[in-house]
Design an enzyme around this catalytic site. Structure first.
Site, PDB file in Angstrom:
ATOM      1  N   HIS A 424       0.819  -1.211   0.000  1.00 53.51           N
ATOM      2  CA  HIS A 424       0.000   0.000   0.000  1.00 53.51           C
ATOM      3  C   HIS A 424       0.859   1.269   0.000  1.00 53.51           C
ATOM      4  O   HIS A 424       0.461   2.294   0.564  1.00 53.51           O
ATOM      5  CB  HIS A 424      -0.909   0.019   1.249  1.00 53.51           C
TER       6      HIS A 424
HETATM    7  C1  LIG Z   1      -1.302  -7.197  -5.159  1.00 55.29           C
HETATM    8  C2  LIG Z   1      -2.034  -6.030  -4.552  1.00 55.29           C
HETATM    9  C3  LIG Z   1      -3.183  -6.247  -3.784  1.00 55.29           C
HETATM   10  C4  LIG Z   1      -3.852  -5.156  -3.219  1.00 55.29           C
HETATM   11  N1  LIG Z   1      -5.019  -5.379  -2.546  1.00 55.29           N
HETATM   12  C5  LIG Z   1      -5.726  -4.324  -2.098  1.00 55.29           C
HETATM   13  C6  LIG Z   1      -7.021  -4.502  -1.532  1.00 55.29           C
HETATM   14  O1  LIG Z   1      -7.580  -5.598  -1.532  1.00 55.29           O
HETATM   15  N2  LIG Z   1      -7.647  -3.407  -1.020  1.00 55.29           N
HETATM   16  C7  LIG Z   1      -7.081  -2.161  -1.024  1.00 55.29           C
HETATM   17  O2  LIG Z   1      -7.677  -1.233  -0.475  1.00 55.29           O
HETATM   18  N3  LIG Z   1      -5.881  -1.960  -1.614  1.00 55.29           N
HETATM   19  C8  LIG Z   1      -5.223  -2.993  -2.185  1.00 55.29           C
HETATM   20  N4  LIG Z   1      -4.046  -2.786  -2.843  1.00 55.29           N
HETATM   21  C9  LIG Z   1      -3.607  -1.410  -3.052  1.00 55.29           C
HETATM   22  C10 LIG Z   1      -4.448  -0.692  -4.114  1.00 55.29           C
HETATM   23  O3  LIG Z   1      -4.854  -1.578  -5.143  1.00 55.29           O
HETATM   24  C11 LIG Z   1      -3.614   0.434  -4.718  1.00 55.29           C
HETATM   25  O4  LIG Z   1      -3.101   1.217  -3.682  1.00 55.29           O
HETATM   26  C12 LIG Z   1      -4.397   1.351  -5.640  1.00 55.29           C
HETATM   27  O5  LIG Z   1      -4.979   0.595  -6.669  1.00 55.29           O
HETATM   28  C13 LIG Z   1      -3.462   2.413  -6.202  1.00 55.29           C
HETATM   29  O6  LIG Z   1      -4.131   3.194  -7.163  1.00 55.29           O
HETATM   30  P1  LIG Z   1      -3.296   4.240  -8.020  1.00 55.29           P
HETATM   31  O7  LIG Z   1      -4.257   4.890  -8.937  1.00 55.29           O
HETATM   32  O8  LIG Z   1      -2.512   5.098  -7.088  1.00 55.29           O
HETATM   33  O9  LIG Z   1      -2.232   3.355  -8.840  1.00 55.29           O
HETATM   34  P2  LIG Z   1      -2.461   2.125  -9.811  1.00 55.29           P
HETATM   35  O10 LIG Z   1      -3.836   1.594  -9.714  1.00 55.29           O
HETATM   36  O11 LIG Z   1      -1.353   1.181  -9.553  1.00 55.29           O
HETATM   37  O12 LIG Z   1      -2.315   2.754 -11.264  1.00 55.29           O
HETATM   38  C14 LIG Z   1      -1.116   3.238 -11.822  1.00 55.29           C
HETATM   39  C15 LIG Z   1      -1.181   3.000 -13.324  1.00 55.29           C
HETATM   40  O13 LIG Z   1      -0.195   3.788 -13.976  1.00 55.29           O
HETATM   41  C16 LIG Z   1       0.430   3.008 -14.985  1.00 55.29           C
HETATM   42  N5  LIG Z   1       1.754   3.577 -15.204  1.00 55.29           N
HETATM   43  C17 LIG Z   1       2.785   3.591 -14.326  1.00 55.29           C
HETATM   44  N6  LIG Z   1       3.841   4.220 -14.875  1.00 55.29           N
HETATM   45  C18 LIG Z   1       3.474   4.622 -16.105  1.00 55.29           C
HETATM   46  C19 LIG Z   1       4.148   5.319 -17.143  1.00 55.29           C
HETATM   47  N7  LIG Z   1       5.419   5.727 -17.014  1.00 55.29           N
HETATM   48  N8  LIG Z   1       3.491   5.565 -18.303  1.00 55.29           N
HETATM   49  C20 LIG Z   1       2.188   5.151 -18.457  1.00 55.29           C
HETATM   50  N9  LIG Z   1       1.512   4.478 -17.490  1.00 55.29           N
HETATM   51  C21 LIG Z   1       2.142   4.226 -16.323  1.00 55.29           C
HETATM   52  C22 LIG Z   1       0.446   1.619 -14.390  1.00 55.29           C
HETATM   53  O14 LIG Z   1       0.665   0.619 -15.345  1.00 55.29           O
HETATM   54  C23 LIG Z   1      -0.911   1.553 -13.718  1.00 55.29           C
HETATM   55  O15 LIG Z   1      -1.911   1.111 -14.601  1.00 55.29           O
HETATM   56  C24 LIG Z   1      -3.354  -3.843  -3.412  1.00 55.29           C
HETATM   57  C25 LIG Z   1      -2.203  -3.631  -4.184  1.00 55.29           C
HETATM   58  C26 LIG Z   1      -1.553  -4.703  -4.766  1.00 55.29           C
HETATM   59  C27 LIG Z   1      -0.331  -4.436  -5.614  1.00 55.29           C
END
Ligand SMILES: Cc1cc2nc3c(=O)[nH]c(=O)nc-3n(C[C@H](O)[C@H](O)[C@H](O)COP(=O)(O)OP(=O)(O)OC[C@H]3O[C@@H](n4cnc5c(N)ncnc54)[C@H](O)[C@@H]3O)c2cc1C
Length: 485
Positions: A424
């Protein structure tokens, strides 16, 4: 040229793309480094079943990073790579952060805008809670489908009964008012579909809830397999981004850029583009655009894994059907087996006082950054985790489970040897006032000191969250849209 370029089609990126493109005159483009699956049918089948975490060693939908959990405890973490981001591979747990987290967050920005009471309408409007949608503080008409597993597996029932025997109250709804109960045991709200004939539930990630239904809009375009390598500036105004599209370099020009690449890659992109600590940029030969404390603070939930034997079989519904919350401790009876025949209890510290940092290893855009968690650095964190491990021992005993390698005395070494992370990681681009030396973005997610650039993802959250972050990231993106329209 587009009006808004969204970098990263993950959890926050999907919400933002759908909401901003509701205005037909606003041209929105999403660039996503991983796969773009334009319908539920095109998603890899491995991502559909919410009962399994699709984290295979060679899975192409993951980013992988070596990390240092402590100076002498290495680890490996993953993030989702593809439309829906980590929300396409996660455990589907969807619990709102506690009201006290939002109070602490608001205090960081000196504004009421991030108080729970201010945010409640967004929580309500984003959800379609199939169990409690008609209850106060809930919603029935939002895009995010939320339901609890009606019939928990036997192992989880035993866990709930043991917690009851030890005196913990039952919590039917973790997302109830006022701002979530702080303690108790109960079913986890999950972003899943209804059970099919075999009791399995489909994972419903942010792409399904937000992006896919918006794809027919002519003002919204999505480019998959397009990795942004660096931002482009004119002076201190962002004007676009360089990317590798199917391996070929290209530049996309935009009036405004919103980074939604997640707490690791958003920070790395800023650092590589010259927004970060001046000495780090100088050491790597990166021209400085604006000095900022990017990556200087990292927080995440340290987790101790306790393996145990129990005759009940592992389940198939979701990886986590119930949790025990004790204010800043979360105890998780996972239903997925981590080794054949062995069950695992996760014991997580949700408001750690230790923190870490993220730095670039090199200026090369394809080299992963260095991530140092700094876990267990404080007495307070070790003491709290020791108490939580002791309590978990009592729960296992009450369940008549046999702990594998359980401690007689819980030494620091024992904790280190079982230390992992809840995945997280947050806080690399903290929100805060312009005069706060730790702040990267303001309370509207705009990067201090540059124009036309915002960060909207888990990296901006300036406090540890007492619950898993997925619900909060979606809320954050819904709230940020209001200022970005
Ligand atoms: C295995 C796992 C299980 C989890 N389980 C839970 C759960 O059950 N409940 C919960 O509350 N949280 C959970 N989490 C945490 C939660 O899913 C994440 O914190 C949340 O989804 C983050 O959202 P975000 O938008 O910040 O990033 P993300 O959803 O990770 O999105 C970032 C996106 O940016 C893209 N990206 C990155 N760099 C680039 C670039 N240079 N150019 C173009 N695209 C790029 C990536 O490919 C990705 O699609 C889990 C995380 C993981 C890894």
């Amino acid at each position: 040229m587009v009006d808004t370029l969204i970098i990263g089609g993950g959890t926050a990126g999907c919400v933002l793309a759908a909401r901003l493109s509701e205005d037909p005159d606003h041209r929105v483009r999403v660039v996503e480094a991983g796969g773009f699956w334009a319908s539920a049918a095109e998603f890899p089948p491995e991502l559909a079943d919410s009962g399994a975490l699709p984290l295979d060693d060679r899975a192409p939908w993951l980013w992988r990073y070596p990390v240092a959990l402590t100076p002498d405890r290495p680890g490996q973490i993953v993030r989702g790579r593809g439309i829906g981001g980590s929300g396409s591979v996660n455990g589907c747990y969807f619990i709102r952060a506690a009201a006290r987290d939002f109070a602490a967050w608001s205090a960081e920005v000196d504004a009421r805008s991030w108080d729970f009471a201010e945010l409640l309408p967004y929580f309500r409007s984003l959800e379609n809670d199939h169990d409690y949608g008609d209850h106060p503080g809930h919603g029935r008409a939002g895009p995010v489908s939320v339901r609890r597993i009606a019939r928990p597996t036997r192992l989880v029932e035993e866990f709930g009964a043991a917690c009851g025997e030890l005196g913990f109250g039952e919590v039917a709804d973790w997302n109830s008012l006022p701002g979530g109960p702080e303690s108790g045991v109960g079913p986890v709200p999950c972003t899943v579909g209804p059970p099919d004939g075999s009791g399995r539930h489909r994972r419903i990630g942010p792409a399904h809830s937000y992006l896919l239904p918006a794809l027919s809009r002519p003002n919204l375009s999505v480019l998959g397999d397009t990795r942004v390598t660096r931002l482009r500036f004119r002076g201190t105004r962002v004007v676009g981004a360089d990317c590798l599209y199917g391996g070929r370099p290209e530049t996309i020009w935009a009036d405004r850029v919103v980074l939604c690449a997640g707490a690791i890659e958003s920070a790395a992109l800023l650092l590589r583009s010259g927004i970060g600590p001046a000495e780090q940029a100088a050491a790597l030969g990166i021209p400085l655009v604006a000095a900022a404390p990017v990556g200087e603070w990292v927080t995440d939930h340290p987790e101790i894994g306790i393996d145990y034997l129990h005759p009940a079989a592992s389940g198939r519904a979701v990886p986590l059907e119930y949790v025990l919350e004790l204010d800043d401790i979360e105890i998780r009876p996972y239903t997925v087996a981590f080794a054949p025949g062995v069950h695992r209890m996760g014991v997580s510290l949700m408001r750690p006082t230790s923190s870490g940092r993220l730095r670039l290893a090199t200026a090369d855009p394809l080299t992963p950054p260095r991530i140092e968690y700094g876990y267990l650095a404080t007495d307070a964190d070790r003491t709290r985790l020791r108490a939580a491990v002791e309590l978990t021992g009592q729960i296992l005993e009450t369940m008549s489970a046999e702990s594998v390698g359980g401690p007689g005395e819980i030494s620091d070494r024992w904790l280190h040897d079982r230390l992992g992370t809840s995945q997280h990681l947050s806080g690399t681009c903290r929100m805060g006032r312009a005069d706060d030396p730790r702040a990267v973005v303001d309370d509207r997610c705009r990067v201090h000191g540059v124009d036309g650039l915002s960060v909207v993802d888990l990296s901006v959250v300036p406090v540890p969250l007492s619950r898993g972050p997925q619900a909060t990231v979606m809320l954050l993106a819904e709230r940020a849209t209001v200022d970005l329209r």
